[in-house]
Scaffold this active site. Structure first.
Site, PDB file in Angstrom:
ATOM      1  N   SER A 141      -6.351   5.986   5.388  1.00 39.38           N
ATOM      2  CA  SER A 141      -5.235   6.204   4.477  1.00 39.38           C
ATOM      3  C   SER A 141      -4.861   7.684   4.447  1.00 39.38           C
ATOM      4  O   SER A 141      -4.597   8.271   5.485  1.00 39.38           O
ATOM      5  CB  SER A 141      -5.581   5.662   3.089  1.00 39.38           C
ATOM      6  OG  SER A 141      -4.452   5.648   2.256  1.00 39.38           O
ATOM      7  N   ASP A 298       1.705   3.148   3.853  1.00 36.51           N
ATOM      8  CA  ASP A 298       1.731   2.188   2.747  1.00 36.51           C
ATOM      9  C   ASP A 298       2.126   2.864   1.432  1.00 36.51           C
ATOM     10  O   ASP A 298       2.513   2.190   0.485  1.00 36.51           O
ATOM     11  CB  ASP A 298       0.414   1.417   2.620  1.00 36.51           C
ATOM     12  CG  ASP A 298      -0.796   2.286   2.327  1.00 36.51           C
ATOM     13  OD1 ASP A 298      -0.663   3.536   2.305  1.00 36.51           O
ATOM     14  OD2 ASP A 298      -1.886   1.730   2.104  1.00 36.51           O
TER      15      ASP A 298
END
Length: 436
Positions: A141, A298
Site C-alpha cells: 500500500s 486504492d
C-alpha cells in the site's frame, strides 16, 4: 541457530551469502531478520524486504502462499480453482507475484496473472469477472519503499474476512519449512490476464457517472493528477480521457513506476507533502482540482479551490461527504433513488455521511474499520438491496458494487465529474462543502 538453517542447500546462493554476512556481523539486522516469523494477518502479509523469517522474500511469500493454497483446496473440493494475481510498482513486486503464481500452479490452481502492474480495484474486478476462488495483490500500500507484502482476496473480490481469515492464518502457521512448499510444476496453469480486462474495468467505471450527458458540463476544466510512482498511471488518465476531460495534466516526474518513490518522503496521498508537486503544477496551469493516488491505487487524495481561489486539501471525511452528497443528490434529481438503496461507512468515519443519507431517505450501515467489512455488508445484502456509495476517513471510497475494495480509479473519475458538475453550476467543491 535459526539463521543458520537458511545457509543450506534449500536456499539460493545469494540468500546464503547474505545470511552468512548477518551471522558474521551479529548485529541488530540479524536479530530483526530472524527473531520471529513474519505474521500472516487478517489482511495478508506485510513487512520489510530482505532475507530471514521476519522479512518479505520469495521464501516467506512461498510458505504463506502454500498455506493459502491448502486452505483454498480444503474449502473448494467440488470445482476447479482459479486465482488472480496483480502487483504494484514496489521493488520485487513482479518477482513476488510470479513466485505466488508458481506455488498456486504447483498446487493445481489455474492462475490469471497481470503481466504489468495494475491497481488493486482492477484485481478485485478481475476476481469477480473471471469467477476466481480468490486472488492476491502484491503491495505494501502506501508504506515506505523498504516494505512489500500482499493482500489476500476471496471469491467475492473483497479482502478475506471471518471465517476464512482465521482459517487461512491457521494453515499458513502449519507451514514450518520451505520444503513443505510446492515450488514448481503445472506451469501451463499460469496464463496472462485477458487483455480486455482494462477496457472492461474502465467501462464499468464510466457506468457509475451521473452527469456525463449534461449540456452544461465543462470538459475542459483543468485537472492535475499524480500517480505517486504507482499503478494509477496505468488507468486513471485513460479513464478521465474516455469520460471526455480534455485538460488533464499529469505530474510527469511522478508518473513512471519507481519503487524508491524518489520524489516523496512517503507515497501516501493522506499526507500533504506527497501532493506538493501536484499542487505546484496545479498553480502553474490554474487547475481547479488535484488528484493523487497511492502505489496500488486504492486511496485518493484531493485538493480543490476554495472560495478565495486558493487550493485547499480535503480530508477523507470531507471528500466522502461530498461524494455521498453528489451521488444521492444527482440520483434524487433524476428520480433514480429506490427504497432499497443504501450506503456504508465505518465507525471512524464522520457521521455527516449518515446525516446526508438520512436526508435523502437512503438507508445507511456502519461497520468496523476496514473496507473488507464494508464489502461484507454489500455481499450480505446482494440481490436484496442496492449499494450506491461508501467509504471511510482514510481516503478510501467505492462507487457502485462492481468491485469490493477501495477504488481510487473510479473515485478519481467521479470526483472529477463532481467538480465539473458543480463548476457548471457556478460553484466550487468548497462551496458545496460549505452548503452541506
Amino acid at each position: 541457530e535459526k539463521a543458520g538453517t537458511w545457509d543450506t542447500a534449500f536456499f539460493d546462493q545469494s540468500t546464503r551469502e547474505e545470511v552468512r554476512e548477518l551471522i558474521r556481523l551479529k548485529g541488530e539486522n540479524l536479530v530483526d531478520s530472524f527473531c520471529s516469523d513474519l505474521e500472516f494477518g487478517t489482511g495478508g502479509l506485510r513487512g520489510k524486504r530482505g532475507v530471514g523469517t521476519n522479512r518479505i522474500n520469495k521464501y516467506t511469500i512461498g510458505m504463506a502462499t502454500q498455506g493459502l493454497c491448502n486452505y483454498l483446496l480444503k474449502s473448494n473440493t467440488d470445482t476447479p480453482l482459479k486465482f488472480a494475481i496483480a502487483y504494484d510498482s514496489r521493488h520485487q513486486s513482479p518477482e513476488l507475484a510470479m513466485i505466488t503464481a508458481e506455488v498456486c500452479a504447483a498446487n493445481g490452481i489455474q492462475v490469471f496473472l497481470f503481466n504489468e502492474l495494475r491497481p488493486t480495484p482492477e484485481l478485485s474486478y478481475a476476481i469477480r469477472t473471471l469467477k476466481c476462488s480468490g486472488g492476491v495483490m502484491v503491495t505494501a500500500s502506501h508504506n515506505p519503499p523498504e516494505y512489500n507484502g500482499y493482500k489476500a482476496f476471496w471469491s467475492d473480490g473483497a479482502q478475506v474476512v471471518a471465517p476464512h481469515d482465521q482459517g487461512i492464518i491457521a494453515e499458513v502457521r502449519k507451514i514450518q519449512q520451505i520444503d513443505e512448499v510446492k515450488w514448481t510444476g503445472n506451469s501451463h496453469l499460469i496464463q496472462n490476464m485477458p487483455a480486455e480486462m482494462d477496457d472492461l474495468f474502465i467501462e464499468k467505471s464510466l457506468e457509475q457517472c451521473l452527469s456525463r450527458n449534461e449540456p452544461t458540463m465543462d470538459f475542459s476544466m483543468p485537472i492535475v493528477y499524480t500517480a505517486l510512482h504507482g499503478t494509477g498511471a496505468t488507468l486513471i488518465p485513460n479513464v478521465l480521457s474516455k469520460y471526455g476531460f480534455t485538460n488533464t495534466f499529469v505530474v510527469k516526474e511522478q508518473h513512471a513506476p519507481d519503487g524508491n518513490f524518489s520524489t516523496v518522503k512517503s507515497p501516501n496521498p493522506e499526507e500533504a507533502e506527497a501532493l506538493k508537486m501536484a499542487l505546484a503544477l496545479a498553480e502553474k496551469v490554474n487547475a481547479n482540482l488535484v488528484l493523487g493516488t497511492d502505489p496500488d491505487a486504492d486511496r485518493v487524495g484531493v485538493a480543490a479551490r476554495d472560495n478565495q481561489g486558493n487550493l485547499r486539501l480535503l480530508n477523507g471525511n470531507e471528500t466522502g461527504a461530498l461524494l455521498v452528497d453528489y451521488v444521492l443528490s444527482r440520483k434524487d434529481e433524476a428520480g433514480l433513488l429506490k427504497d432499497n438503496d443504501f450506503i456504508v461507512s465505518t465507525v471512524v468515519t464522520s457521521e455527516l455521511i449518515r446525516e446526508i443519507a438520512q436526508y435523502y431517505g437512503v438507508k445507511d450501515f456502519v461497520t468496523l474499520t476496514g473496507f473488507k467489512h464494508i464489502a461484507s455488508v454489500i455481499g450480505e445484502l446482494e440481490g436484496k438491496e442496492r449499494f450506491l456509495v461508501g467509504g471511510e476517513e482514510s481516503y478510501g471510497y467505492m462507487i457502485g458494487d462492481f468491485v469490493r475494495d477501495k477504488d481510487a480509479v473510479t473515485s478519481c473519475l467521479i470526483i472529477a465529474e463532481m467538480a465539473a458538475w458543480h463548476h457548471s453550476q457556478g460553484k466550487t467543491l468548497y462551496d458545496q462543502l460549505e452548503l452541506i
